[in-house]
Write a protein that holds these residues in place. Structure first.
Motif, short mmCIF file in Angstrom:
data_model
loop_
_atom_site.label_atom_id
_atom_site.label_comp_id
_atom_site.label_asym_id
_atom_site.label_seq_id
_atom_site.Cartn_x
_atom_site.Cartn_y
_atom_site.Cartn_z
N ALA A 198 5.08 -15.98 28.75
CA ALA A 198 6.39 -16.61 28.98
C ALA A 198 6.19 -18.03 29.48
CB ALA A 198 7.18 -15.79 30.00
N LEU A 242 12.72 -13.84 31.67
CA LEU A 242 11.56 -12.97 31.78
C LEU A 242 11.85 -11.69 32.54
CD1 LEU A 242 8.47 -12.43 31.55
CD2 LEU A 242 8.18 -13.86 33.59
N GLU A 297 12.68 -22.25 26.49
CA GLU A 297 11.97 -21.06 26.95
C GLU A 297 11.39 -20.33 25.75
OE1 GLU A 297 15.26 -20.06 30.46
OE2 GLU A 297 15.41 -19.12 28.48
N ASP A 340 0.49 -15.86 37.17
CA ASP A 340 1.47 -16.93 37.32
C ASP A 340 0.71 -18.26 37.33
OD1 ASP A 340 3.90 -18.18 37.63
OD2 ASP A 340 3.97 -17.91 39.81
N HIS A 346 2.74 -16.04 32.86
CA HIS A 346 3.96 -16.83 33.06
C HIS A 346 3.60 -18.26 33.48
CE1 HIS A 346 6.98 -18.40 36.04
NE2 HIS A 346 7.77 -18.17 35.01
N LEU A 363 9.40 -16.45 24.91
CA LEU A 363 8.73 -15.19 25.19
C LEU A 363 7.87 -14.88 23.97
CD1 LEU A 363 11.50 -12.90 26.75
CD2 LEU A 363 9.49 -13.83 27.92
N HIS A 396 5.88 -21.80 34.53
CA HIS A 396 7.16 -22.50 34.69
C HIS A 396 6.91 -23.97 34.98
CE1 HIS A 396 10.81 -23.90 36.88
NE2 HIS A 396 11.40 -23.19 35.94
N VAL A 422 1.49 -9.66 31.79
CA VAL A 422 2.43 -10.79 31.68
C VAL A 422 1.71 -12.05 32.15
CG1 VAL A 422 4.62 -11.78 32.48
CG2 VAL A 422 4.41 -9.30 32.12
N ALA A 448 13.48 -18.09 35.97
CA ALA A 448 12.75 -17.19 35.08
C ALA A 448 13.60 -16.00 34.66
CB ALA A 448 11.46 -16.71 35.75
N VAL A 466 0.46 -9.50 36.56
CA VAL A 466 1.04 -10.79 36.16
C VAL A 466 0.08 -11.91 36.55
CG1 VAL A 466 2.98 -12.38 36.46
CG2 VAL A 466 3.38 -9.90 36.48
N ARG A 476 8.44 -21.81 30.27
CA ARG A 476 9.73 -22.50 30.40
C ARG A 476 9.47 -23.92 30.87
NH1 ARG A 476 14.29 -22.86 34.51
NH2 ARG A 476 16.24 -22.41 33.40
N LEU A 530 8.29 -12.61 41.56
CA LEU A 530 7.63 -11.80 40.54
C LEU A 530 6.84 -10.66 41.18
CD1 LEU A 530 6.28 -14.60 38.15
CD2 LEU A 530 8.42 -13.32 37.96
#
Length: 269
Positions: free
Chosen positions: A140, A32, A264, A44, A111, A266, A113, A109, A29, A42, A142, A56
């Protein structure tokens, strides 16, 4: 709201978790990290065993991280990682990214992944991630791109592995070549301010070759992916054993090299 329709191809068997536990914010990441600062909140999504989550949480403390995944079993593993690191700013919840149980504008945020390649509707997932992200915040995502993976030498059997994995993943409702599609999916989800990038994992040292080849050999014969391949009539146990042997052969080569490319994005606003 739509609900998840895809089946997670990898499952949470030991060789899969061996790979997931290797992941950190630095190696998974990095795009980010510059957006993070103490005090942010955040979400996740698809936290898995929680190693990225813990990184994070350390970066935004005293801000809080909410980590979600689809089962209590994997969340308990993530909670264990947070506890081992002495992190008290992480909470965990079962969730479906297509219909997140959080109010609008809940997080600074959001996120994800290696998540969107496995879900039934990645555009709806991004819409939900956008909905729960505050104005001025960042979404974000990825994902790897299997069709773009490259390796040397061309050991017979690895082409069979790639073909089989992509067929099983698509039969499960996912998109294994997600990395190249993230920008398109984000635009369809309504984002207009998008920064698209790419980054790679590379396995070429003796230690990383042994680790990568070994875990994929083990996954090929002992994971949910292996079970689904056989149950769906896409491979026999003998064929899986041959692919596993190809992975182990590749890993023994002094000149072996493997690249895993990632897309990726953002997204703001």
């Amino acid at each position: 709201m739509p609900k998840e329709t895809a089946v997670y191809t990898h499952g949470h068997h030991e060789p899969v978790l061996r790979s997931h536990r290797w992941r950190t914010a630095a190696n998974s990441a990095a795009y980010l990290i510059d957006e993070l600062r103490p005090g942010l909140t955040v979400l996740d999504v698809g936290c898995g065993p929680g190693t990225i989550t813990a990184d994070l949480a350390a970066l935004v403390a005293p801000g809080r991280v909410t980590a979600v995944d689809t089962t209590e079993e994997i969340l308990s593993r993530a909670a264990g990682v947070a506890a081992e690191r002495g992190l008290e700013n992480v909470e965990f919840a079962v969730a479906d990214v297509h219909a997140l149980d959080f109010p609008d504008d809940s997080f600074d945020v959001v996120h994800a992944h290696q998540v969107l390649q496995h879900v039934g509707d990645p555009v709806q997932a991004l819409r939900e991630m956008r909905r729960v992200c505050r104005p001025g915040g960042v979404v974000a995502a990825r994902d790897s791109d299997y069709a773009a993976m490259a390796w040397y030498p061309e050991v017979p059997g690895l082409d069979d592995w790639l073909d089989l994995y992509r067929r099983v993943a698509r039969a499960n409702g996912g998109e294994p070549d997600a990395g190249r599609r993230l920008l398109s999916w984000a635009r369809r989800a309504g984002f207009t301010d998008i920064t698209p990038t790419a980054a790679n994992w590379c396995f070429a040292t003796p230690e990383s070759r042994a680790w990568w080849g070994g875990l994929w050999a083990d996954r090929t014969v002992g994971s949910a992916y292996a079970e689904m391949a056989v149950a769906g009539g896409r491979a026999s146990t003998e064929e899986l054993a041959e692919i596993a042997a190809a992975w182990r052969e590749w890993a023994t080569r002094d000149d072996a090299w493997f690249m895993v490319p990632h897309g990726e994005v953002l997204c703001r606003g």
